[in-house]
Design a protein around this motif. Structure first.
Motif: not given
Length: 185
Positions: A35-41, A43-50, A52-54, A63-66
């Motif tokens: 879930s942290n990787l999903r959040t980082l993606c 943040i990086g704008g992956a929602g423009k492409f998929a 799943f990241f929106k 959760n990024l504290t993990v």
């Protein structure tokens, strides 16, 4: 005077994990690295492409504290809480790994034959790592979480899908270790 450090015993680390899980459950949060990787993606704008990241990634910043804790904890454990003893592998396992081409089985946590800069020069190693990464990514998405999320959070909150996923992880690990790995090496 030399101080020899050993890994924390289960009766210290186990309750600490239980306390963290109880706090997460109390606050309605879940633990998992994927879930942290999903959040980082996101943040990086992956929602423009998929799609799943929106999602509202700002709700997941806690959760990024993990991730930060894993990095800091790994550094502290490696540099201040570890000793230089070899990994205590079964002698039969060491022989089997040496027969597959792993020269220093048990000398390092990860085998240098796969996880070193020199190993990345080998096309075989690159293919293994790329295919393995794709399979782990697909499996994590298909299972709805990673091993840490299902095995720690899911099982502690008595979720049946997590129990099924963890059983699948173990079966997959046994198949990989006993059937596929000997074929690859």
């Amino acid at each position: 005077m030399e101080i020899i450090l050993n890994p924390w015993p289960w009766y210290v680390s186990g309750p600490l994990i239980a306390i963290v899980m109880a706090l997460l459950l109390y606050f309605g949060k879940t633990f998992g690295m994927s879930s942290n990787l999903r959040t980082l993606c996101a943040i990086g704008g992956a929602g423009k492409f998929a799609d799943f990241f929106k999602f509202n990634w700002r709700d997941q910043l806690w959760n990024l504290t993990v991730v930060l804790g894993a990095i800091i904890g790994g550094f502290i454990a490696t540099h201040y809480l570890s000793n230089d003893t070899l990994i205590d592998l079964n002698p039969e396992t060491v022989v089997e790994l040496q027969n597959m081409g792993f020269q220093n089985a048990g000398a390092t946590l990860l085998p240098n034959e796969l996880f070193s800069i020199e190993a990345l020069k080998s096309p075989k190693v690159l293919i293994i790592l790329i295919i393995g990464g794709i399979l782990v990514g697909f499996g994590t998405r298909y299972a709805g979480g990673c091993t840490s999320g299902h095995a720690i959070t899911g099982l502690s909150s008595l979720q049946k899908p997590s129990l099924i996923a963890v059983i699948g992880f173990f079966i997959g690990g046994l198949i990989m270790t006993n059937l596929i790995l000997p074929l690859i090496f």
